[in-house]
Design a protein around this motif. Structure first.
Motif, PDB file in Angstrom:
ATOM      1  N   LEU A  72       1.721   1.772  -3.648  1.00 28.47           N
ATOM      2  CA  LEU A  72       0.501   2.046  -4.496  1.00 28.47           C
ATOM      3  C   LEU A  72       0.437   3.607  -4.248  1.00 28.47           C
ATOM      4  O   LEU A  72       0.060   4.136  -5.100  1.00 28.47           O
ATOM      5  CB  LEU A  72      -0.621   1.126  -4.050  1.00 28.47           C
ATOM      6  CG  LEU A  72      -0.866  -0.092  -5.018  1.00 28.47           C
ATOM      7  CD1 LEU A  72      -1.492   0.860  -6.162  1.00 28.47           C
ATOM      8  CD2 LEU A  72       0.368  -0.841  -5.020  1.00 28.47           C
ATOM      9  N   TRP A  73       0.394   4.089  -3.043  1.00 30.29           N
ATOM     10  CA  TRP A  73       0.272   5.293  -2.788  1.00 30.29           C
ATOM     11  C   TRP A  73       1.177   6.289  -3.491  1.00 30.29           C
ATOM     12  O   TRP A  73       0.703   7.361  -3.947  1.00 30.29           O
ATOM     13  CB  TRP A  73       0.545   5.623  -1.159  1.00 30.29           C
ATOM     14  CG  TRP A  73       0.528   6.895  -0.565  1.00 30.29           C
ATOM     15  CD1 TRP A  73      -0.398   8.066  -0.418  1.00 30.29           C
ATOM     16  CD2 TRP A  73       1.741   7.829  -0.250  1.00 30.29           C
ATOM     17  NE1 TRP A  73       0.103   9.027   0.033  1.00 30.29           N
ATOM     18  CE2 TRP A  73       1.415   9.019   0.376  1.00 30.29           C
ATOM     19  CE3 TRP A  73       3.292   7.300  -0.107  1.00 30.29           C
ATOM     20  CZ2 TRP A  73       2.402   9.735   0.685  1.00 30.29           C
ATOM     21  CZ3 TRP A  73       3.935   8.309   0.206  1.00 30.29           C
ATOM     22  CH2 TRP A  73       3.641   9.500   0.636  1.00 30.29           C
TER      23      TRP A  73
ATOM     24  N   THR B 191      -6.314   0.277  -1.258  1.00 23.87           N
ATOM     25  CA  THR B 191      -5.386   1.071  -0.990  1.00 23.87           C
ATOM     26  C   THR B 191      -6.203   2.325   0.016  1.00 23.87           C
ATOM     27  O   THR B 191      -5.507   2.917   0.758  1.00 23.87           O
ATOM     28  CB  THR B 191      -4.769   1.918  -2.541  1.00 23.87           C
ATOM     29  OG1 THR B 191      -4.478   0.938  -2.926  1.00 23.87           O
ATOM     30  CG2 THR B 191      -3.775   2.889  -2.072  1.00 23.87           C
TER      31      THR B 191
ATOM     32  N   ALA C 144       0.897  -1.159   0.157  1.00 23.45           N
ATOM     33  CA  ALA C 144      -0.011  -0.102   0.151  1.00 23.45           C
ATOM     34  C   ALA C 144       0.918   1.274   0.032  1.00 23.45           C
ATOM     35  O   ALA C 144       0.480   2.281  -0.598  1.00 23.45           O
ATOM     36  CB  ALA C 144      -0.879  -0.186   1.237  1.00 23.45           C
TER      37      ALA C 144
END
Ligand SMILES: N[C@@H](CCC(=O)N[C@@H](CS)C(=O)NCC(=O)O)C(=O)O
Length: 208
Positions: free
Chosen positions: A171-172, A192, A168
């Protein structure tokens, strides 16, 4: 203080910074100025010969590579808190699979894509064919995550673990850099958002 954590905001260190905050263990943060070259100073290279963040020192022993540090922290401090599966269990094996996948596969495709599309990279250093191949690989991997998250709220099941943290966090960052719209992957988008809403992430991702 037993743990010293060397970091820089908006870097690979976010993965470990977030893990430390989730674990709620005391640590001393040392903010490094990467542009000034703090990470290449001889005293730092003794801790991490790669000259990179994150670097973590626990009881005087230095560790590098965010995935390895997070696994170490999870095993040592996270099992009782439910933030890392017990070693030897299938849940542990699954958490390891996704953690290593993030460090080896997703990061590889993501890095290739960034180097071929980022505004920060000079145009003459980019290659359209490489960019297309990297995007295909990267989006294919996002598709694997999408399928994995179809029947559960978090990567290893019903509860959030440090396996979610590593991916995550990336992904951020990828959302800011190369995939601003996660709509083609609705499960991934929701996951997310679920992860980055956590107070531990908010504490470390706020600029300052
Ligand atoms: N694979 C490493 C990557 C570490 C890394 O590349 N860190 C970058 C910041 S994102 C860094 O410290 N760069 C400084 C430099 O290379 O001089 C990890 O996951 O820990």
């Amino acid at each position: 203080m037993a743990i010293k954590f060397y970091f820089s905001p908006y870097s690979s260190a976010v993965r470990t910074h977030w893990a430390l905050e989730e674990l709620g263990i005391p640590y001393e943060g040392v903010r490094m100025d990467l542009k000034a070259g703090d990470q290449k100073k001889p005293e730092f290279l003794k801790l991490n010969p790669n000259g990179k963040v994150p670097t973590l020192v626990d009881d005087g022993v230095p560790y590098f590579e965010s995935a390895a540090i997070n696994i170490y922290l999870g095993e040592k401090y996270g099992v009782e808190k439910g933030l890392w599966p017990k070693p030897g269990t299938h849940a542990y094996g699954r958490a390891m699979s996704w953690t290593v996948w993030a460090a080896a596969s997703l990061l590889n495709a993501g890095t290739r894509l960034i180097y071929n599309v980022s505004k920060e990279i000079p145009d003459d250093a980019k290659n359209a064919v490489q960019a297309e191949g990297a995007r295909k690989d990267f989006e294919g991997l996002l598709g694997l995550l999408e399928a994995e998250l179809a029947d559960k709220p978090f990567l290893t099941g019903q509860t959030f673990t440090l396996a979610d943290v590593l991916i995550a966090a990336d992904l951020w960052w990828y959302q800011m850099a190369i995939v601003p719209d996660l709509s083609p992957w609705p499960q991934l988008k929701a996951w997310t958002a679920r992860c980055v809403e956590r107070p531990a992430f908010k504490r470390i991702s706020t600029p300052g």
